[in-house]
Structures are given as C-alpha cells and as structure tokens.
Design an enzyme around this catalytic site. Structure first.
Site, PDB file in Angstrom:
ATOM      1  N   CYS A  34       0.959  -1.293  -0.244  1.00  0.00           N
ATOM      2  CA  CYS A  34      -0.167  -0.076   0.309  1.00  0.00           C
ATOM      3  C   CYS A  34       0.748   0.979  -0.107  1.00  0.00           C
ATOM      4  O   CYS A  34       0.143   2.101  -0.473  1.00  0.00           O
ATOM      5  CB  CYS A  34      -1.021   0.218   0.932  1.00  0.00           C
TER       6      CYS A  34
ATOM      7  N   HIS B 273      -3.723   7.013   2.062  1.00  0.00           N
ATOM      8  CA  HIS B 273      -4.220   5.758   1.552  1.00  0.00           C
ATOM      9  C   HIS B 273      -4.907   5.734   2.014  1.00  0.00           C
ATOM     10  O   HIS B 273      -6.002   5.770   3.373  1.00  0.00           O
ATOM     11  CB  HIS B 273      -2.698   5.094   2.077  1.00  0.00           C
TER      12      HIS B 273
ATOM     13  N   ASN C  32      -9.910  -0.968   0.169  1.00  0.00           N
ATOM     14  CA  ASN C  32      -8.687  -0.465   0.319  1.00  0.00           C
ATOM     15  C   ASN C  32      -8.459  -1.183  -1.471  1.00  0.00           C
ATOM     16  O   ASN C  32      -7.640  -2.108  -1.416  1.00  0.00           O
ATOM     17  CB  ASN C  32      -8.016  -0.967   1.617  1.00  0.00           C
TER      18      ASN C  32
HETATM   19  N1  COA Z   1     -18.117  -8.910  10.384  1.00  0.00           N
HETATM   20  C1  COA Z   1     -18.897  -8.836  11.287  1.00  0.00           C
HETATM   21  N2  COA Z   1     -17.604  -9.489  12.245  1.00  0.00           N
HETATM   22  C2  COA Z   1     -16.470  -9.015  12.234  1.00  0.00           C
HETATM   23  C3  COA Z   1     -16.497  -9.064  10.919  1.00  0.00           C
HETATM   24  C4  COA Z   1     -16.850  -8.613  10.077  1.00  0.00           C
HETATM   25  N3  COA Z   1     -16.705  -8.338   8.812  1.00  0.00           N
HETATM   26  N4  COA Z   1     -14.877  -8.987  10.985  1.00  0.00           N
HETATM   27  C5  COA Z   1     -14.450  -9.091  12.134  1.00  0.00           C
HETATM   28  N5  COA Z   1     -15.832  -9.236  12.828  1.00  0.00           N
HETATM   29  C6  COA Z   1     -15.796  -9.867  14.203  1.00  0.00           C
HETATM   30  C7  COA Z   1     -14.226 -10.587  15.147  1.00  0.00           C
HETATM   31  O1  COA Z   1     -15.069 -11.955  15.075  1.00  0.00           O
HETATM   32  C8  COA Z   1     -14.813  -9.824  16.639  1.00  0.00           C
HETATM   33  O2  COA Z   1     -15.719 -11.184  16.971  1.00  0.00           O
HETATM   34  P1  COA Z   1     -15.631 -11.331  18.329  1.00  0.00           P
HETATM   35  O3  COA Z   1     -15.984 -10.075  19.821  1.00  0.00           O
HETATM   36  O4  COA Z   1     -17.367 -12.214  19.152  1.00  0.00           O
HETATM   37  O5  COA Z   1     -14.513 -11.831  18.603  1.00  0.00           O
HETATM   38  C9  COA Z   1     -15.446  -8.463  16.955  1.00  0.00           C
HETATM   39  O6  COA Z   1     -15.535  -8.507  15.069  1.00  0.00           O
HETATM   40  C10 COA Z   1     -14.613  -7.509  16.790  1.00  0.00           C
HETATM   41  O7  COA Z   1     -13.466  -7.766  16.236  1.00  0.00           O
HETATM   42  P2  COA Z   1     -11.641  -6.792  15.512  1.00  0.00           P
HETATM   43  O8  COA Z   1     -11.087  -7.518  15.081  1.00  0.00           O
HETATM   44  O9  COA Z   1     -11.751  -6.711  17.256  1.00  0.00           O
HETATM   45  O10 COA Z   1     -12.547  -5.746  15.480  1.00  0.00           O
HETATM   46  P3  COA Z   1     -12.229  -4.506  15.404  1.00  0.00           P
HETATM   47  O11 COA Z   1     -12.747  -3.196  15.536  1.00  0.00           O
HETATM   48  O12 COA Z   1     -10.610  -4.704  15.276  1.00  0.00           O
HETATM   49  O13 COA Z   1     -11.959  -3.999  13.370  1.00  0.00           O
HETATM   50  C11 COA Z   1     -10.922  -4.095  11.348  1.00  0.00           C
HETATM   51  C12 COA Z   1     -10.890  -5.289  12.992  1.00  0.00           C
HETATM   52  C13 COA Z   1      -9.762  -5.802  10.488  1.00  0.00           C
HETATM   53  C14 COA Z   1     -11.647  -3.509  10.515  1.00  0.00           C
HETATM   54  C15 COA Z   1      -9.360  -3.114  12.121  1.00  0.00           C
HETATM   55  O14 COA Z   1      -8.521  -3.823  12.823  1.00  0.00           O
HETATM   56  C16 COA Z   1      -8.799  -2.203  11.042  1.00  0.00           C
HETATM   57  O15 COA Z   1      -9.474  -1.882   9.751  1.00  0.00           O
HETATM   58  N6  COA Z   1      -7.664  -3.308  10.923  1.00  0.00           N
HETATM   59  C17 COA Z   1      -6.595  -2.381   9.975  1.00  0.00           C
HETATM   60  C18 COA Z   1      -6.750  -3.237   8.942  1.00  0.00           C
HETATM   61  C19 COA Z   1      -6.495  -2.411   7.602  1.00  0.00           C
HETATM   62  O16 COA Z   1      -6.489  -1.040   7.151  1.00  0.00           O
HETATM   63  N7  COA Z   1      -5.388  -2.727   6.656  1.00  0.00           N
HETATM   64  C20 COA Z   1      -4.877  -2.802   5.228  1.00  0.00           C
HETATM   65  C21 COA Z   1      -4.427  -2.099   5.570  1.00  0.00           C
HETATM   66  S1  COA Z   1      -3.070  -1.153   4.694  1.00  0.00           S
END
Ligand code: COA
Length: 318
Positions: free
Chosen positions: A109, A245, A275
């Site tokens: 990215c 980004h 993304n």
């Molecule tokens: N739909 C519904 N529930 C979801 C889900 C989805 N698409 N993805 C994850 N969950 C659930 C998880 O299983 C978890 O459930 P649990 O509490 O029962 O275990 C809950 O939601 C919370 O998960 P968590 O991973 O803590 O969520 P989060 O708030 O951290 O959000 C991301 C997850 C991936 C959206 C977030 O971490 C993120 O955006 N990270 C950066 C990723 C990124 O931008 N990467 C590229 C960079 S270049």
C-alpha cells in the site's frame, strides 16, 4: 517534480456490503461502522494490466503528453497478472511508451508513493524528465473469501499520474520499511485467476492481524507526516490537503486527530472502492484533480502505509 496529469480505471462490477453478507457472516452495518467502506469494485474480465493501461492512458491524455515522450514508467502492484513480463513492460507495450524504461515495484500500500519517490530521485539526478507512475491491483484474486475480517476491506482498481521534472525544489519525501514486523500482513499466494467467490485456504491467501496493522498505521503515519512538515518548515495548517492511503475511515480520522487537523482536509473515497492498496492514492488524486481541487500554489501531503511493513509521506506543490 510536478504532477501534470492523472487517470484512473475501475472494474465494472460493484460488490456491496450486502452482497458480501450473502457469502460470509457479516453485515453492512458492521463493515460501515468499523471501516467506512460501503462497496468495492471487483474484476470480472479486467486484469491488473488492463486496469493499469487504462489509468495510464487517461493520465497521459489529461496531461496532454504523448506516450513517446515518457522516459520512465513504473507500475506498483502486489497483485500482478504474471511474474514475467513485468506489469510495467506489459503496459508500455499497450500504450506505446517506446522510449521509456519500464519496471514494476512492490511496496504494497506504500507502493505508489515509493514509485513516485523513485521518479523524483531519477529526476534529481537528471536521468529522466517525464514519468508515468501507476498503482494497479486485482486484490480480489488473493483474498480469502471465508475470512470476514480481511475480505471485506479490499477492492480492485488502478490510478496513474504523469509527473515531470521542474527546476524548483518542490517535492520532499520520507519513506521507511520494517521487515522485522512484516508478519502482521502477508500474502503467500500468487494467482492468475480471479477467485472471487471461490474460497481458498487461509494460508494461501492474504492474511492480516487487523488490530496490529491498525496500531502500526495510527502511530507511524502521523509520525512521518510530522517529520516531513519539520523538513519543509511548514505547519500542518499550511497544508491544503492530506491525501492518505484509503484503508479505513477510522485510521484516517485518528491520523487527523493526532495531527490536530480538521477531518475536512482528508478527502476520502474508500466508501466506494475499499482499500485498493497501491492504487488508492492515485485514484484519489485523479478524483481530486478532476473535481478541480489541484489549484495553483496548493500544497498536499500524500501518505502511504501497509505491508512490509512500509510507510512514508511526500509533500507536493501544485
Ligand atoms: N463482520 C462482522 N463481524 C466481524 C467482521 C465482519 N466483517 N470481522 C470481524 N468481526 C468480528 C470479530 O470476529 C470479533 O468478534 P468477537 O468479538 O465475537 O470475537 C469482532 O468483530 C471484533 O473484531 P476485531 O478484530 O476486534 O474488530 P476491529 O474493531 O479490530 O476491526 C478491522 C477489524 C479489520 C476492521 C480493523 O482491525 C482494521 O481495520 N484494521 C486495519 C486493517 C487495515 O486497514 N489493513 C490494511 C492496511 S494497508
């Protein structure tokens, strides 16, 4: 170095959050709230090369530059159609940039930003004068469509800019890599076919520790933007736009907050495209340009961050 033209290309097929909720346990509400993404484009008959070439063609047209006047062509991608010939040479062939040296770069990215910095380094040495820089991805082919925590985030597309050497010192950048922490975002596979809907084993596809990537982004992006502002002896208030980004709305909001800058200065289009990795900054630049925001004397900071880990920022003057 100055941006003199922009272009972008997006696949026809729109996949909404509701479409995704048909194949995985998720909802429009969850995705929108946690990421800001509502829909993304997914390739059907398009390829990384076809999207890259279309974005490049539009950027040349927008710049009013003939393909034969380009002397450097870089395509940044982590999802090439083939290993060889490299994506940039395939694009060179389609566009007819016969005089250009052409090569592909992968910094995930941060790739578009690193490619732009590479062009600037060549310009500074007096080696080249005009470059076509493209970010193009077909990420849908490397996603695990069973993994709801990652597949909802990404989309396909391409963006391009034409840059030319100027006599003024009007471009500055910082860029970093940290391979020691690279295991938080990996992609072990390399596929030639679009596997949208065709679920893959987790180990073969893109894998991400979302929370670690989130923490990395909200720490490193403000840090490198501050460093760039110090180098330029500018305050954040003197910057018109921060073109980041487009990974996640919450990351961008957090960066704005940490820098003490109003969110309105951070344009976003991730709602529609998700993304798109190396393509996200040039797609945003193209939208911004075509909406007339490239005003004379405006200053913008671009910032990319992602797998590697890699990150950086650049200051451009219009
Ligand atoms: N739909 C519904 N529930 C979801 C889900 C989805 N698409 N993805 C994850 N969950 C659930 C998880 O299983 C978890 O459930 P649990 O509490 O029962 O275990 C809950 O939601 C919370 O998960 P968590 O991973 O803590 O969520 P989060 O708030 O951290 O959000 C991301 C997850 C991936 C959206 C977030 O971490 C993120 O955006 N990270 C950066 C990723 C990124 O931008 N990467 C590229 C960079 S270049």
């Amino acid at each position: 170095m100055k941006i003199i033209g922009t272009g972008s290309a997006l696949p026809k097929r729109i996949v909404t959050n509701d479409d995704l909720s048909q194949i995985i346990d998720t909802s429009d509400e969850w995705i929108t709230e946690r990421t800001g993404i509502r829909e993304r484009r997914i390739v059907s008959d398009e390829t990384t090369v076809s999207l890259a070439a279309e974005a490049g063609r539009k950027a040349l047209e927008n710049a009013g530059v003939h393909a034969e006047n380009i002397d450097l062509l870089i395509v940044s991608t982590f999802t090439p159609d083939n290993s060889l010939p490299n994506t940039a040479c395939a694009v060179q062939r389609i566009l007819g940039c016969r005089r250009a040296v052409a090569f592909e770069m992968n910094a995930a990215c941060s790739g578009f930003l690193f490619a732009l910095n590479t062009a600037y380094a060549y310009f500074s040495l007096g080696v080249y004068k005009k470059a076509l820089i493209i970010g193009a991805e077909t990420i849908s082919k490397v996603l695990n469509w069973k993994d709801r925590s990652s597949c909802i985030l990404f989309g396909d597309g391409a963006g391009a800019v034409v840059v030319e050497k100027t006599e003024k010192e009007d471009y500055l950048f910082v860029q970093y890599a940290d391979g020691a922490n690279g295991e938080v975002l990996t992609c072990r596979c390399h596929r030639e076919q679009n596997i949208w809907n065709d679920c893959q084993e987790e180990k073969e596809t893109l894998w991400m520790d979302g929370q670690e990537v989130f923490k990395f982004a909200v720490r490193k992006v403000p840090e490198c933007i501050r460093e760039l502002l110090n180098m330029a002896q500018l305050s954040a208030e003197e910057i018109n736009w921060f073109l980041l980004h487009q990974a996640n709305k919450r990351i961008i909001q957090s960066v704005a907050k940490r820098l003490g800058v109003k969110e309105e200065k951070f344009p976003m289009n991730l709602e529609h495209y998700g993304n798109t990795s190396a393509a996200s900054i040039p797609i945003l630049l193209d939208e911004w340009n075509r909406q007339g925001y490239f005003e004379e004397k405006n200053k913008a900071i671009l910032s990319g961050f992602g797998a590697g880990l890699t990150w950086g920022a650049a200051l451009i003057n219009f």
